[in-house]
Structure formats: C-alpha cells, structure tokens
Motif scaffolding. Sequence first.
Motif, PDB file in Angstrom:
ATOM      1  N   ALA A 101       0.815  -1.220   0.000  1.00 24.82           N
ATOM      2  CA  ALA A 101       0.000   0.000   0.000  1.00 24.82           C
ATOM      3  C   ALA A 101       0.846   1.267   0.000  1.00 24.82           C
ATOM      4  O   ALA A 101       0.361   2.338  -0.347  1.00 24.82           O
ATOM      5  CB  ALA A 101      -0.933   0.004   1.212  1.00 24.82           C
ATOM      6  N   LEU A 102       2.120   1.156   0.395  1.00 24.99           N
ATOM      7  CA  LEU A 102       3.009   2.319   0.467  1.00 24.99           C
ATOM      8  C   LEU A 102       4.302   1.997  -0.272  1.00 24.99           C
ATOM      9  O   LEU A 102       4.934   0.967  -0.013  1.00 24.99           O
ATOM     10  CB  LEU A 102       3.303   2.670   1.924  1.00 24.99           C
ATOM     11  N   TYR A 103       4.687   2.881  -1.193  1.00 26.30           N
ATOM     12  CA  TYR A 103       5.917   2.719  -1.971  1.00 26.30           C
ATOM     13  C   TYR A 103       5.994   1.362  -2.693  1.00 26.30           C
ATOM     14  O   TYR A 103       7.081   0.868  -2.974  1.00 26.30           O
ATOM     15  CB  TYR A 103       7.154   2.901  -1.087  1.00 26.30           C
ATOM     16  N   LYS A 108      -0.421  -1.890   4.423  1.00 30.45           N
ATOM     17  CA  LYS A 108      -1.175  -0.970   5.291  1.00 30.45           C
ATOM     18  C   LYS A 108      -1.113  -1.509   6.714  1.00 30.45           C
ATOM     19  O   LYS A 108      -1.480  -2.657   6.972  1.00 30.45           O
ATOM     20  CB  LYS A 108      -2.611  -0.902   4.788  1.00 30.45           C
ATOM     21  N   SER A 109      -0.649  -0.684   7.663  1.00 34.06           N
ATOM     22  CA  SER A 109      -0.382  -1.194   9.012  1.00 34.06           C
ATOM     23  C   SER A 109       0.099  -0.074   9.918  1.00 34.06           C
ATOM     24  O   SER A 109       0.270   1.069   9.498  1.00 34.06           O
ATOM     25  CB  SER A 109       0.712  -2.279   8.960  1.00 34.06           C
ATOM     26  N   VAL A 126      -0.309   4.101   5.989  1.00 34.33           N
ATOM     27  CA  VAL A 126      -1.687   4.202   5.488  1.00 34.33           C
ATOM     28  C   VAL A 126      -2.692   3.849   6.584  1.00 34.33           C
ATOM     29  O   VAL A 126      -3.854   3.530   6.312  1.00 34.33           O
ATOM     30  CB  VAL A 126      -1.909   3.365   4.212  1.00 34.33           C
ATOM     31  N   GLU A 127      -2.267   3.835   7.812  1.00 39.92           N
ATOM     32  CA  GLU A 127      -3.089   3.802   9.026  1.00 39.92           C
ATOM     33  C   GLU A 127      -2.523   4.878   9.934  1.00 39.92           C
ATOM     34  O   GLU A 127      -1.404   5.370   9.708  1.00 39.92           O
ATOM     35  CB  GLU A 127      -3.031   2.443   9.723  1.00 39.92           C
ATOM     36  N   GLU A 148       3.027   8.562   1.209  1.00 42.99           N
ATOM     37  CA  GLU A 148       4.349   8.982   0.747  1.00 42.99           C
ATOM     38  C   GLU A 148       4.597  10.475   0.965  1.00 42.99           C
ATOM     39  O   GLU A 148       3.724  11.310   0.698  1.00 42.99           O
ATOM     40  CB  GLU A 148       4.512   8.671  -0.745  1.00 42.99           C
ATOM     41  N   GLY A 149       5.771  10.802   1.474  1.00 43.06           N
ATOM     42  CA  GLY A 149       6.173  12.190   1.631  1.00 43.06           C
ATOM     43  C   GLY A 149       5.664  12.887   2.871  1.00 43.06           C
ATOM     44  O   GLY A 149       6.011  14.044   3.124  1.00 43.06           O
TER      45      GLY A 149
END
Length: 222
Positions: A101-103, A108-109, A126-127, A148-149
């Motif tokens: 979910a990220l990069y 997601k966690s 993303v949590e 991100e970022g």
Amino acid sequence: MKHLIIILLSFISVNVFSQKIHLFNGKDLNNWYSDVPAKDKDSTLRKSFIIRNGLLVSMGTPEGHLISKSKYSNYKLEVEYRFAGKPGNCGVLVHASTPRALYGMFPKSIEVQMMHENAGDFWCIVEDIQVLDMETRRGPKENWGITEGKERRIKNLTDNSEKPLGEWNKMVIECKGDRIKVWVNGDLVNDGFSSTAQKGQIALQAEGAEVEFRKVDLTPLK
C-alpha cells in the motif's frame, strides 16, 4: 453439580482463551507467507526469510515482508530479536492488511520500529495512531500524514532501552481495542491510542539488515 460444571467450563474457557500461540515454532514458517516485490521479476533471488539453527532470520534483502496467515485483534505479542551482524533497520507491523500500500512495498499497518537505537518508534503506514505530545514527537502538525512524503514517524519515549549489539532484545506489543503499547526490555517506550485499525495480520520486515528472531509468541487478551 450444575454449578461445578459451570465453574469447570469457565476455567477451561479462560485457559483456552489465554493460551499462547507460537507464531514461530522454531522449525518452519508454516504460519507465514512472504511478500517480496523484487521476486515478481526474478524468482531466482534468494529467500528473504529462512530458518537457521532454530532461529527465524530476516536476511535483510531482497526487501519485503513475512506476513502471518491469520488475522488477530486484542493480543500481546512477544518478540525476541537481535541484529546478527551490522546494526540496521527492521520492524514489526501490526494490524496489517492491504499489501504494498506504500511505496509498492509496505502493507497498510502500524509499524513498531526495531531499527537500532530507535526501537519502539511508531511508523504510520496508510493507518494512523495518536500519542500524547504529538507535535513534540511527530513534528509540525501540517506535515503529518500516512502516505508517501508525509511525516509518518512518531518517536519513542526513551533512550538506551536496547541491549548492546549482539545481545537479545525483548519487545512486547500490546494491542487492545484502538490502543497499542510497546515495551523494550521492560521499558514502556510507546503508548498510542485512537488507532485507525484494530485488527489485521502481523508482519516482520526484511529491510536491509540481517536480524535473528528466537521468539514470536502471541497471547490473546480478553
């Protein structure tokens, strides 16, 4: 007699409910599966997670995650780990769900950091989660975020809770409702609340450094 039966059933129920689950059994990785993006293109790459001398070893590269097959909520997770060689980065992810979910890498966690000298930091993937003194520990509010970022790191509460390199560290993560507490070698190093996730899988990272695990035990909580 009826009262004795009720008492006996209650005793059995309590003991079954609180029984410790050995997510790592010292023999194999049957409770887990790996997600290593680089292997999508090259299946001949070495395994990121292996069993060596009765230990679960995160080889560090190729980078990815070892993810529990089951989902959990309301539990205490006990992890004993050490960096096998040079210190570096790794983490335990709780309430994991959507993969990559990220990069294109991280599920997601909520990550509980194991990075040398930063054990117990939260990283929001993303949590989200809150702590007291958020701006002191996360930076200016306008920079906060979960993608991100954004400022996703929430610093831990202590320094010097980790053992010297080569020695075993004990990390305890308690997830109950929307709260996540973390202890490192007996020190309370983080206490978060209002987590946006309260259930999910557990994941261990391969993130550049070789890390050995001798215990990954989960105890359900009421």
